[in-house]
Structure formats: C-alpha cells, structure tokens
Design an enzyme around this catalytic site. Structure first.
Site, PDB file in Angstrom:
ATOM      1  N   TYR A 219      -5.359 -13.482  -2.420  1.00 44.53           N
ATOM      2  CA  TYR A 219      -4.466 -12.049  -3.076  1.00 44.53           C
ATOM      3  C   TYR A 219      -3.828 -11.438  -1.711  1.00 44.53           C
ATOM      4  O   TYR A 219      -3.607 -10.260  -1.698  1.00 44.53           O
ATOM      5  CB  TYR A 219      -5.496 -11.111  -3.527  1.00 44.53           C
TER       6      TYR A 219
ATOM      7  N   GLU B   8      -1.786 -16.484  -3.108  1.00 47.54           N
ATOM      8  CA  GLU B   8      -1.155 -15.217  -3.747  1.00 47.54           C
ATOM      9  C   GLU B   8      -0.541 -15.748  -5.026  1.00 47.54           C
ATOM     10  O   GLU B   8       0.142 -16.867  -5.161  1.00 47.54           O
ATOM     11  CB  GLU B   8      -0.104 -14.598  -3.018  1.00 47.54           C
TER      12      GLU B   8
ATOM     13  N   ASP C  79      -8.236  -9.351  -0.892  1.00 48.36           N
ATOM     14  CA  ASP C  79      -7.967  -7.724  -1.469  1.00 48.36           C
ATOM     15  C   ASP C  79      -7.688  -8.332  -2.930  1.00 48.36           C
ATOM     16  O   ASP C  79      -6.258  -8.038  -3.243  1.00 48.36           O
ATOM     17  CB  ASP C  79      -6.747  -7.678  -0.463  1.00 48.36           C
TER      18      ASP C  79
ATOM     19  N   GLN D 109       0.723  -1.107   0.117  1.00 50.00           N
ATOM     20  CA  GLN D 109      -0.006  -0.193   0.197  1.00 50.00           C
ATOM     21  C   GLN D 109       0.778   1.086   0.047  1.00 50.00           C
ATOM     22  O   GLN D 109       1.780   1.279   0.703  1.00 50.00           O
ATOM     23  CB  GLN D 109      -0.803  -0.060   1.228  1.00 50.00           C
TER      24      GLN D 109
ATOM     25  N   CYS E 172     -10.275  -1.643  -4.221  1.00 50.34           N
ATOM     26  CA  CYS E 172      -9.712  -0.395  -4.633  1.00 50.34           C
ATOM     27  C   CYS E 172     -10.305  -0.131  -5.953  1.00 50.34           C
ATOM     28  O   CYS E 172      -9.927   1.332  -6.421  1.00 50.34           O
ATOM     29  CB  CYS E 172      -8.278  -0.377  -4.982  1.00 50.34           C
TER      30      CYS E 172
END
Length: 477
Positions: free
Chosen positions: A323, A347, A395, A290, A422
C-alpha cells in the site's frame, strides 16, 4: 507478548467510524458497501434522556446504559451526567448526542470547534476535550481494541501503548494542522461538510483544523463566501512546497474560475525531511497523502526506527512496502537497504504508482508493482512473483489488510512486520491473524495526528517468534 483470555471490556461501536483513506486495495468482491441507512427513524429518535456516561468506545463515543440498553453517546466524557438526544434507534443499541451537560468532567473544555458539536458537522467530535485527555482517550481505545480483538495482555498494553503529540500541536491548541480539506456545496451552494452519519450538509464559515496557509488560500479563493453549484466537491491542498491548489469536481480552479490552461496544476510537491535525509515527492492534488503537516516526517521516522534502519539492520535487505502510495516510505527504505538491497513497492492506485515512478526514478533498487495487494501477493497469470522479504512494511486503508493479505505476508516469512494503521479495530484484528502465524506484537506507538477527532494513527511492530528483538529505541524516535 502475553495473550489475554479475559476480554470483558466496554462494548465497541459495531460500526466503528473512521476517517476517509485511500481506496481499499483488494480484489473486487460481490455485494454492496455499507452506507448510512435511509430507513425511516424509529420512534425513539429525537427523545431526550438523562444518562450517566461510562467508558470511551471506538468511534468517538462514550458508552452509557439506559434500562439495560447500550447507548453510544457523542460530545461527552467518562463520568459525566448529561442530557442526550437519541439520533439513531435500534433493537440492540442506540446512538445519541449530548445536548446538555449536567455534571462536567474536569477534562472538559470550551469546544474549539462549535460547528462540530451536536447536530453539527462530523470530524471534530472531541473538540470539547482537553488535548492531554484526548490522547488518554485514544490510548484507551488502542489498548481496548488490542485486548479485546487480539486477546493481548491488558497490563502489557497499559505499560507499552502510548499516544504521542505531533510537534507544535500543543502550542497551536491542536488546531491548524490539516494541509488538505474536502468540502461539499449544500443545496444553496454554500461550502460545508456533512453531518455525522448523514448525507445532510452543514454550511461553514471557516475550518479551524486547516493550516494557516490553507485557511488563507480559502479566503483568497472565496471558498466559504461565494456560491457554488449545489453538490460540488471542493478539494483544497496546501503542500509543503509551492502554491496551494483547488479542485472543484476534480478540475483545477484558479482565481474564482476553472483553470483551462493546458498546464493547469493537478499535482503538488511535498518535501519530507528528517535525520534520514530529505526526499521530494510529486503527489496528485487529490491523491492520498497524510493530511497533518507533520505526519509524513513523524511516520517516516517511526517506520524507519521500527524496521531497524536506525541500527543499520536493513543494509542489503529485501523489504516489501505494501500500500505504498506515491512512495512516502519507499524512498527512505531504498536508502536504508542501499544498492545491494531491494524494495518491492505494491500499490493499487494507478495514478499513485505513476507518481511513485517519478519519485523513485533515481533508486534502481526499487521495484514498483501496480495492482490490488492481495492479488499481487497471490501471484498467478500475468503477475511476477513477489519475493520473500526480510521486513514487510504495510500502510493499508482503514479496513486494514485482512486475512488474505496477512496470510500472504506470513508465507514470505519476514523476520519483522511494521504495520502502519489508522483504525485500531482493523489493526487489532490483523495482529490476531498474524499471531496465528507466529508473529508477536513487540511494540506499538500511537500518534495523535488528528487532534479534536477520535482518529489515531499507530505504528505496530511484530517479530517472528524465535528472532532476537532489540527493544532499544532508535535514533528516529
């Protein structure tokens, strides 16, 4: 939550822009990715028109109409009257930039990043909007997308959806928050950024969204004053612990030249602290993390709260962390489930999983799976079965999870799903998919982790119908 059949709202930008994220973790599919068109511009491009500006639309635009045609206009505000220059034409809608404000909104301020204005770089399209109004703008977009795409009740959304500021952003006027910036050298070798929806590069003298540490590092490395190889990609990182790092075309640089030492830094250390404890993470310098200095802690707290950790509901539970990157949520979730619980993290980026293995080495309850999320959840030859779960945290990249991943999540019948998003449109689409499996949206928190841009992060909570939902705010709120 009530559904809403009335979807008559402002039109959405059909090419909803978004910030760069990690690569989508889906199995490869045929076909070319969409890119900015290289076709010759239409005759309307470059023409200027006076427009009355209407509501906001997803993508950093407002909606105006010209002789019945929809025009998506940047650098303006609802209720303004502007002179706008057409930047892209087409048979169904146009795009335009406001080049003169004839009647200003009371929410307009002097742009805090003029280089991101009309004909400037992308990534600062709301710098002319007062910070409280930016958050109202993003709240409106979240509500509109959830209402239109997920068909949720507008009144419920208006009451429950908010966008919160990150700590200290108001004091900093929404500037100096990015701990990572990506630049590219123009044809003359000057570092800059690309224009909105263009391959053209605008040289910069500074980047005001960069943190103070990152800005000082850019000065020390002569990033904006020296000449680079045209087309060179520059990635600057100022982690929460240790010295900043610079990669040029993926290679470490130090003191104005390539760092050829065998131990040249390709990874950084991030430390995240909150009421849940402190965790240290090794992250590839050019890997996903982030970018807002407060985002890791803000989102970790929101996810733990939403998942029920604050009430002790995760003790002994099985949690899927999809994720999962380098393990931002994996480590605190592992603490929350305890030694009797289980966290299965999935992932698709091999380097991120390598970092996650190091970060989670002391947590025996963590299992790491490498592979595209849809493929890993689907199982098949060579894939260990992913278990049923009490809670799923995901995510995904800007494109969202998608139907295949949603179906695979629902098949495991978790009582709760915590979705970190997002992109409001992708979130709303996937909320609609989950509704078909009996999951109701019970909460949404938006976070303004990208001031002066249209981007907004959201943490959505969906509960399986039939389970009791505790709506009491947790200690991590």
């Amino acid at each position: 939550m009530p559904r809403n059949p009335d979807r008559r709202t402002a039109p959405a930008d059909p090419e909803q822009g978004g910030r760069p994220r990690r690569r989508p973790q889906r199995s490869p599919r045929p076909g070319r990715a969409r890119r900015v068109s290289d076709a010759a511009p239409g005759p309307e491009v470059g023409q200027e028109f006076e427009l009355e500006v209407g509501p906001v639309a997803h993508g950093g635009h407002c909606v105006a109409r010209l002789d019945g045609r929809v025009v998506f206009v940047r650098h303006t505000l609802p209720g303004e009257r502007v002179r706008a220059r057409v930047t892209e034409g087409g048979p169904t809608f146009w795009r335009a930039d406001a080049v003169e404000v004839l009647e200003a909104s009371p929410d307009r301020v002097e742009p805090l990043w003029p280089a991101a204005g009309a004909d400037g770089v992308g990534g600062g399209e709301l710098s002319h909007v007062a910070l409280p109004a930016q958050r109202r703008w993003k709240t409106a977009v979240l509500v509109e997308q959830l209402q239109r795409l997920a068909r949720l009740d507008a009144d419920w959304l208006a009451e429950h959806v908010t966008v919160e500021a990150a700590p200290a952003d108001d004091e900093r006027r929404g500037l100096h928050y990015r701990t990572r910036i990506d630049l590219v050298a123009d044809a003359d070798g000057h570092a800059g950024m690309r224009k909105h929806r263009s391959h053209d590069i605008v040289a910069l003298k500074k980047m005001p969204l960069a943190s103070a540490e990152l800005a000082a590092f850019a000065v020390a490395e002569d990033v904006f004053t020296r000449t680079w190889t045209p087309g060179a990609r520059l990635e600057l990182v100022a982690p929460s612990e240790g010295d900043p790092a610079l990669l040029v075309d993926g290679e470490p640089w130090r003191r104005g030249k390539p760092d050829s030492r065998p131990n040249a830094r390709r990874a950084v250390t991030e430390v995240v602290t909150g009421p849940w404890g402190t965790h240290r993470y090794r992250v590839a310098a050019d890997g996903f993390w982030q970018v807002h200095r407060e985002a890791p802690a803000v989102l970790t707290g929101a996810v733990l709260d939403a998942a029920g950790a604050s009430a002790g509901e995760l003790a002994g539970a099985t949690v899927l962390d999809l994720y999962s990157g380098a393990g931002l949520f994996t480590l605190p979730l592992a603490d929350a489930v305890g030694h009797e619980g289980r966290v299965v993290a999935v992932e698709g980026d091999e380097r991120a999983v390598k970092d996650a293995r190091r970060n989670a080495h002391a947590h025996g309850q963590v299992e790491l799976r490498l592979g595209a999320v849809d493929r890993v959840l689907a199982g098949g030859p060579g894939e260990a079965e992913v278990p049923a779960a009490d809670v799923v945290v995901l995510d995904p990249p800007r494109s969202g999870a998608g139907r295949a991943v949603v179906d695979a999540i629902a098949a495991r019948e978790p009582r709760r799903i915590v979705y970190v998003a997002c992109d409001p449109a992708a979130l709303a689409r996937d909320v609609g998919y989950l509704a078909a499996h009996g999951y109701a949206l019970t909460g949404v928190r938006g976070f303004d982790l990208f001031p002066h841009t249209h981007h907004v992060e959201a943490v959505a909570v969906l509960d399986r119908q039939g389970w009791t939902v505790d709506e009491t705010p947790g200690q991590y709120a």
